[in-house]
Write an enzyme that holds these catalytic residues in place. Structure first.
Site, short mmCIF file in Angstrom:
data_model
loop_
_atom_site.label_atom_id
_atom_site.label_comp_id
_atom_site.label_asym_id
_atom_site.label_seq_id
_atom_site.Cartn_x
_atom_site.Cartn_y
_atom_site.Cartn_z
N ASP A 1 0.81 -1.22 0.00
CA ASP A 1 0.00 0.00 0.00
C ASP A 1 0.85 1.28 0.00
OD1 ASP A 1 0.66 -1.09 2.60
OD2 ASP A 1 -0.44 0.60 3.47
N ASP B 1 16.45 -8.87 9.51
CA ASP B 1 17.13 -9.92 8.72
C ASP B 1 18.23 -10.63 9.50
OD1 ASP B 1 15.50 -9.29 6.62
OD2 ASP B 1 16.99 -8.11 5.52
N ILE C 1 9.06 -5.76 13.02
CA ILE C 1 8.88 -5.50 11.58
C ILE C 1 8.04 -6.63 10.95
CG2 ILE C 1 10.05 -4.99 9.39
CD1 ILE C 1 11.04 -3.06 11.45
N ARG D 1 18.76 -18.07 -2.49
CA ARG D 1 18.22 -16.78 -2.91
C ARG D 1 19.13 -15.64 -2.47
NH1 ARG D 1 13.30 -15.44 -0.15
NH2 ARG D 1 14.04 -13.49 -0.98
#
Ligand code: EPU
Length: 423
Positions: free
Chosen positions: A123, A310, A332, A402
């Protein structure tokens, strides 16, 4: 599908080099859509996410050549529609939206679906691009943005969401605004080092951006952007992950090609947990070793310069073997605790509730078959496996591929007993 067999108990030693940042490379590669001349991007890590981005760019009309860490781009006939089969493979492909819109006047991108680490809405990206004048339509799982006739127009935009500023949202608006008419001010901007690296890249191809790295970024629109050679910053999350490996499974290792100022949180937390962290004077190499009396610790993730989400999974692995109680709260991505369920199968004592893990550390971990659920969760399982008794079989290794360049080779170089096998 590959899996990694980690046999615990080896003592890591020696040194390794950290690769270029995945999360800086992805938006910088996307930003080459904006350039009218060829660009050379160096130190792009050889991981599947950057490979997807290269494939997406190729489909969009950017001629891309890749050899080891160097990506050469030459934007030819850019088209506005991103291919669904590639975009769906990587959530970060959403960051092509801003550059495509600015360069071609239109961007059609598939909406990213759910993600194991949380809801991950877009958004704020949309709100930001709408503020620059884009008309937004959603249909059939796609989002189409169209610039007004005469192009995007500068505006003042606030990028703060309920969990703080958005990183890729800031990137998207910053990239789009480089070619908008007039001035754009991004308030509550994300100030992660990867945003700064993107701004530096954009400025070197002719953009006029100031304030990147602070909460207010100002962009003066320009007519067109050129080309450049750019070196991507070191991957602070990869560096942090190997720093934890150093305290969990070595008597001391050296990690080169790092940047100290971006590792402050990791450095402070490891010292607080009783370990040894010594940077060289230049701050680009760090020696880490386990301390004699490790203690439990508390972590609350926050936007930069706070503790990075992370890194919380990797610290959970450290907490599992550290005597005492550690508490890790992720503000988060409160659902990002899948690694804890897997580590419990290895003998860890962890309770997860309402975005928080309470870890009763000091358990002797034992190897088990475990499943990687996302990139950083897989890294945590590798770390746990390095000091578990026996073999840990980590399946769905594609998650770790990844974002960690050649992780098995780097661990082998440090003396770990790891083996990649086909399942
Ligand atoms: N959010 C919204 N609305 C939006 C966008 C985000 O509410 O439109 C919320 C998110 O749900 C989240 C918070 O804002 O609670 C922050 O999300 P952000 O948008 O900053 O995440 P991102 O830009 O999609 C990047 C990294 C992630 C990293 C996050 C947070 C890249 C390619 N990805 O994602 O990296 O976790 O910032 O630092 O840069 C990883 O490398 O493993 C990884 C997931």
């Amino acid at each position: 599908m590959d899996k990694l067999i980690v046999t615990g108990g080896s003592t890591l030693k020696g040194s390794i080099n950290i690769s270029g940042s995945k999360n800086a490379s992805l938006p910088i590669l996307a930003a080459t859509i904006l350039a009218e001349d060829p660009c050379i991007i160096r130190r792009v890590p050889d991981v599947s996410d950057t490979n997807y981005m290269v494939q997406i760019l190729n489909k969009l009309g950017v001629h891309v050549e890749r050899s080891s860490g160097t990506v050469r781009t030459n934007p030819e006939n850019i088209i506005s529609e991103a291919p669904y089969d590639l975009v769906r493979k990587m959530r970060a492909s959403i960051c092509i939206m801003g550059p495509l819109l600015a360069r071609t006047g239109k961007a059609k991108v598939s909406l990213p679906g759910g993600c194991v680490i949380g809801d991950r809405p877009i958004d704020l990206h949309i709100r930001g691009l709408e503020a620059l004048g884009a008309i937004v339509e959603m249909e059939g799982g796609d989002i189409t943005l169209t610039a007004p006739e005469g192009g995007l127009i500068g505006a003042t935009i606030n990028m703060r969401g309920k969990s703080g500023p958005t990183v890729l949202g800031t990137d998207n608006v910053m990239m789009a605004a480089t070619l908008a008419k007039g001035t754009t001010i991004i308030e509550s901007a994300a100030c992660e080092p990867e945003v700064v690296d993107l701004a530096n890249f954009l400025n070197s191809i002719g953009a006029k951006i100031s304030g990147a790295g602070t909460r207010t970024i100002t962009i003066e629109g320009v007519e067109k952007l050129g080309g450049v050679e750019h070196y991507v910053i070191p991957d602070r999350i990869e560096a942090g992950t190997y720093m934890i490996a150093g305290v969990m499974a070595s008597e001391g290792i050296t990690i080169n090609r790092v940047s100290r100022k971006e590792l402050t949180c990791v450095e402070e937390k490891l010292i607080e947990a009783g370990h040894i962290v010594k940077f060289n004077e230049a701050g680009d190499s760090v020696y880490v070793a386990p301390g004699e009396n490790p203690v439990g610790f508390q972590i609350t993730t926050e936007p930069y310069p706070g503790f990075p989400t992370d890194m919380q999974a990797q610290f959970s692995a450290l907490a599992a073997i550290t005597p005492g109680i550690s508490v890790i709260k992720d503000t988060i991505f409160p659902q990002r605790f899948m690694h804890c369920a897997e580590m419990k199968r290895m003998g860890a004592n962890i309770e997860v509730d309402s975005g928080q893990a309470v870890i009763h550390g000091g358990a002797a971990l034992s190897g088990a078959p475990v499943m990687a659920s996302d990139l950083r969760a897989s890294a945590a399982l590798v770390l746990a496996g390095l000091c578990a008794k026996g073999e840990t079989h980590i399946s769905r290794l594609y998650h770790i591929d990844r974002g960690y360049e050649h992780i098995d080779e780097k661990l082998l170089q440090l003396g770990a007993n790891v083996q990649r096998v086909r399942e």
